[in-house]
Design a protein around this motif. Structure first.
Motif, short mmCIF file in Angstrom:
data_model
loop_
_atom_site.label_atom_id
_atom_site.label_comp_id
_atom_site.label_asym_id
_atom_site.label_seq_id
_atom_site.Cartn_x
_atom_site.Cartn_y
_atom_site.Cartn_z
N PRO A 47 37.01 -30.32 -3.83
CA PRO A 47 36.01 -30.92 -4.70
C PRO A 47 36.30 -30.75 -6.19
O PRO A 47 35.79 -31.51 -7.02
CB PRO A 47 34.72 -30.20 -4.31
CG PRO A 47 35.15 -28.94 -3.65
CD PRO A 47 36.49 -29.21 -3.04
N LYS A 118 36.10 -42.08 -3.30
CA LYS A 118 34.77 -41.64 -3.74
C LYS A 118 33.92 -41.20 -2.54
O LYS A 118 33.22 -40.19 -2.62
CB LYS A 118 34.06 -42.75 -4.51
CG LYS A 118 34.67 -43.00 -5.87
CD LYS A 118 34.04 -44.18 -6.56
CE LYS A 118 34.81 -44.50 -7.84
NZ LYS A 118 34.43 -45.81 -8.38
N GLU A 119 33.99 -41.94 -1.45
CA GLU A 119 33.25 -41.57 -0.24
C GLU A 119 33.69 -40.20 0.27
O GLU A 119 32.86 -39.38 0.68
CB GLU A 119 33.45 -42.61 0.86
CG GLU A 119 32.77 -43.93 0.62
CD GLU A 119 33.12 -44.96 1.68
OE1 GLU A 119 33.31 -44.58 2.86
OE2 GLU A 119 33.20 -46.15 1.34
N LYS A 121 35.08 -37.74 -1.49
CA LYS A 121 34.64 -36.70 -2.43
C LYS A 121 33.14 -36.41 -2.25
O LYS A 121 32.71 -35.26 -2.34
CB LYS A 121 34.95 -37.10 -3.87
CG LYS A 121 36.43 -37.08 -4.21
CD LYS A 121 37.01 -35.69 -4.12
CE LYS A 121 38.45 -35.68 -4.62
NZ LYS A 121 39.03 -34.35 -4.62
N GLU A 122 32.35 -37.45 -2.00
CA GLU A 122 30.92 -37.25 -1.76
C GLU A 122 30.69 -36.50 -0.45
O GLU A 122 29.83 -35.63 -0.37
CB GLU A 122 30.19 -38.59 -1.72
CG GLU A 122 30.06 -39.27 -3.07
CD GLU A 122 29.30 -38.43 -4.08
OE1 GLU A 122 28.24 -37.85 -3.71
OE2 GLU A 122 29.74 -38.35 -5.24
N GLU A 123 31.48 -36.82 0.56
CA GLU A 123 31.32 -36.17 1.86
C GLU A 123 31.67 -34.70 1.79
O GLU A 123 31.00 -33.87 2.40
CB GLU A 123 32.19 -36.88 2.91
CG GLU A 123 31.89 -36.47 4.33
CD GLU A 123 30.48 -36.82 4.80
OE1 GLU A 123 30.01 -36.15 5.74
OE2 GLU A 123 29.84 -37.74 4.24
N LYS A 125 31.26 -32.78 -0.72
CA LYS A 125 30.12 -32.12 -1.36
C LYS A 125 29.03 -31.83 -0.35
O LYS A 125 28.42 -30.77 -0.36
CB LYS A 125 29.57 -32.98 -2.51
CG LYS A 125 30.48 -33.05 -3.71
CD LYS A 125 29.91 -33.99 -4.75
CE LYS A 125 30.90 -34.19 -5.89
NZ LYS A 125 30.43 -35.21 -6.85
N LYS A 126 28.77 -32.77 0.57
CA LYS A 126 27.78 -32.58 1.61
C LYS A 126 28.20 -31.46 2.57
O LYS A 126 27.39 -30.64 2.97
CB LYS A 126 27.57 -33.87 2.42
CG LYS A 126 26.89 -34.97 1.66
CD LYS A 126 26.81 -36.21 2.53
CE LYS A 126 26.38 -37.43 1.76
NZ LYS A 126 26.45 -38.65 2.59
#
Length: 129
Positions: A47, A118-119, A121-123, A125-126
């Motif tokens: 991340p 981007k998807e 990187k967002e995942e 974080k989750k």
């Protein structure tokens, strides 16, 4: 999910299809001079990393040849300004250049790779929250 976490911990890129399995969008396809390639895209899941790159593995699936070296792998810059060859298989540098240029020629692939980056990187974080 354990495999994804293990790869993250070891600094290994993670294939988009491992995180978002969907048989209709798992891999890209590339037709080039009578050959068909499946293209797997992997991304850094750190991340804190801002590499802005995708690792693309091109596997020739048609015509099918019973060889272990029917693929090549590149690290592709998501700004569209180049790539580095990591594994060549039986492909020479000019051949790889032609295939990659053809694959990215219309701009939609670059746009889609950036969306997937981007998807991912967002995942991550989750996953880590």
């Amino acid at each position: 999910m354990y495999a994804v976490l293990s790869k993250m911990a070891n600094g290994i890129t993670v294939c988009y299809s491992e995180v978002f399995p969907d048989q209709n969008q798992d891999y890209f396809h590339c037709k080039y001079i009578g050959r068909l390639f499946l293209v797997a895209d992997s991304y850094c899941m750190n991340p804190d990393c801002t590499c802005q790159e995708a690792v693309l593995n091109f596997v020739q699936v048609y015509p099918r040849e019973d060889r272990d070296d029917n693929s090549f792998m590149i690290r592709f810059k998501l700004n569209g300004r180049g790539y580095k060859i990591h594994e060549r298989g039986r492909f020479n540098k000019r051949e790889i250049q032609g295939i990659v240029m053809h694959f990215t020629s219309d701009g939609t692939v670059l746009e889609r790779l950036n969306e997937r980056y981007k998807e991912m990187k967002e995942e991550v974080k989750k996953i880590l929250s």
